[in-house]
Scaffold this motif. Sequence first.
Motif, mmCIF file in Angstrom:
data_model
loop_
_atom_site.group_PDB
_atom_site.id
_atom_site.type_symbol
_atom_site.label_atom_id
_atom_site.label_comp_id
_atom_site.label_asym_id
_atom_site.label_seq_id
_atom_site.Cartn_x
_atom_site.Cartn_y
_atom_site.Cartn_z
ATOM 1 N N GLY A 204 0.854 -1.196 0.000
ATOM 2 C CA GLY A 204 0.000 0.000 0.000
ATOM 3 C C GLY A 204 0.880 1.233 0.000
ATOM 4 O O GLY A 204 1.241 1.742 1.056
ATOM 5 N N GLU B 57 1.054 -0.566 -5.057
ATOM 6 C CA GLU B 57 -0.068 0.062 -5.758
ATOM 7 C C GLU B 57 0.452 1.122 -6.731
ATOM 8 O O GLU B 57 -0.118 1.326 -7.799
ATOM 9 C CB GLU B 57 -1.023 0.683 -4.732
ATOM 10 C CG GLU B 57 -1.713 -0.360 -3.871
ATOM 11 C CD GLU B 57 -2.661 0.262 -2.847
ATOM 12 O OE1 GLU B 57 -3.000 1.443 -2.976
ATOM 13 O OE2 GLU B 57 -3.065 -0.466 -1.914
ATOM 14 N N TYR C 82 -8.883 1.023 -4.430
ATOM 15 C CA TYR C 82 -8.193 -0.224 -4.083
ATOM 16 C C TYR C 82 -8.591 -1.325 -5.077
ATOM 17 O O TYR C 82 -7.749 -2.067 -5.590
ATOM 18 C CB TYR C 82 -8.620 -0.580 -2.662
ATOM 19 C CG TYR C 82 -7.973 -1.783 -2.004
ATOM 20 C CD1 TYR C 82 -6.604 -2.020 -2.099
ATOM 21 C CD2 TYR C 82 -8.746 -2.667 -1.244
ATOM 22 C CE1 TYR C 82 -6.034 -3.112 -1.462
ATOM 23 C CE2 TYR C 82 -8.183 -3.750 -0.599
ATOM 24 C CZ TYR C 82 -6.823 -3.978 -0.722
ATOM 25 O OH TYR C 82 -6.270 -5.054 -0.087
#
Length: 627
Positions: free
Chosen positions: A177, A305, A354
């Motif tokens: 993340g 990400e 997400y």
Amino acid sequence: MTERTHHTRFDDPVLALGERFVAAIRSALPDLAPTERIDPLISPSRQPKLGDFQCNAAMPLAKRLGRKPREVAMAIVAHLDLADLAEPVTERDIAGPGFINVRLKAEKLAELLNQLDDESLGVPKPDTPTTVVVDLFGVNLAKQMHVGHLRSTIIGDAIARVFERLGHTVVRQNHVGDWGLPIAMVTWKIASEVEAGRANLDALTLDDLDRYYRTAQRDCTPDRRGLIAVQRYGLGPKAEAELDAQVAGADEALANAKDTLLKLQSHDPETLRVWQRIRDVTMNACLDMCRRLNTSITDDDSAGESSYAEELGPLVQDLLDRGIAEESDGALVVRIEGIPEPTIIRKSDGGFLYATTDIAGIRRRVHKFNADRLIYCVDARQSFHFRLVFAAAHRAGYTRRPGSDHNAVLEHAAFGTVLGEDNRPFKARTGENVRLADLIDEAVARAEHEVKLRSPDLDAESCRSIAEVVAIAAIKYADLSNDRVKDYVFSMNRMIAFEGDTGPYLLNALVRIKGIFRKGQERSLIPAAGIDSAEFLPEHPAEKTMALQLLRYPAALSATAESLGPHRLCVYLYELAGAFSKFYEQCPVLAAEDERTRASRLRLCQLTARVLADGLGVLGISTLDRM
Ligand code: ARG
């Protein structure tokens, strides 16, 4: 030790017996349609006195055909030909309502042990090797690793190792993340602290980042409710002024963070420099932890990400062009049949989510890594997220490589929560997450105490390094040996114990076997040529139990892979260690009555040690020579 080669294929006795029983069932029960699948239900015998294996098929078959189970069992026995495999089975071997007991021929048992004792420990090469991508670890930047990360890291790594052990190609992927508004918040916070001369970018530690992360969250969250309450209940001008200022400050901070996000997205060098530093500090600390935990996870496995950032715009466009995404209240969504909530892939403000990144991840893993199978080792609380994402990726056709005609299989290997002894999510007394590093340090201290008690003459340094291995084994085994999907209670006392179903107990079993060999060398009781050519002569019941348990190793590994359940392998290894304990109590090895028996027992011990070490290796647990 002589070199072992991959010679004969290991014939799993459960499968071999199964084939013979199916043949007997077909000829004994001609009423069964030839197309009907028959499960011979062969299992290890529950009463070793009666046999080595039992066939439990008579009961369900009798029910299906409306006959008496015992009668069906007798018919099966009458048609059974176990010739070279097992002792002849007669009516007397039928127990209870219709369990058929089977005893392997002694030569067969020895032959199977010989087959198992090759380089591969009886594990066949896969007929069709596949590529498996395992998603694991999943830390977020600027956050300490805590107990939750333990599970995704070590269960994920153990699942990856099982597939590697079985001869498949495994790609580990850390979906870090490292992008989005929360990361922009902490980046902005640190950048402004550095600018104000209150922080030094080069000296930041993960603890500092963790603190800034939380401050940034607080700074960017306006307390509007507080302000309304103060106004409604007339709590005075001072309180109102304070909250007014808080809200105004937070609005401004949030605007700054959003601005920082834009800068990150447009690769502003100054902002990226701060972000890169946050990333390096986090990843270095977390990857150190992975090493300490003896997991094979490196930075090469990281695909954060951020690595998908440039792909999301075109991906969403692709979905729009093909009519898979549609507009809904200004947002873009993918609808899934049977699920009322659509998957949102772009918010009305243009931001991605997400889920969008995970859909891009699936496409990359299938297209770039040629994955046949994607396994996500992620907290069970994200089940719904994965249901949506899997279905959306499937609908988009991203689960299929161009030109291929089969879809990759997507699985969420969900895990439960780690609980404290009060049965609530494991937290420190302050209510905060417990740092994983602190937890391990405590386990090492306890293990050190235990090791000192047992071996008072060990020097401090050896004691410390043994304790480190014991502690990691204890923590990992306690986690892996619980059914993955269930919550479990973290109990330091229980996991560190040297007795019971624990990591230290398994390590100790291996150490005891190594001790036998050390003593044997000292007393010159082990032939110089080794014992690889010794004959297996398992005769004593405890020896036989151990031998039969050894033969179950290849099946235990495949059951572990099939269920994505490392606890299956834990159960197997615990039973093997237990069988060894009984054997060791009842069957003298070095002091065996004659040389052939001693050689056979030594070879059994050696095989047990190899299987234990191999299995612990699959779990990612390092072993010791002494403890
Ligand atoms: N960073 C995520 C979290 O903390 C976990 C990532 C899991 N993997 C994934 N592909 N979504 O919740």
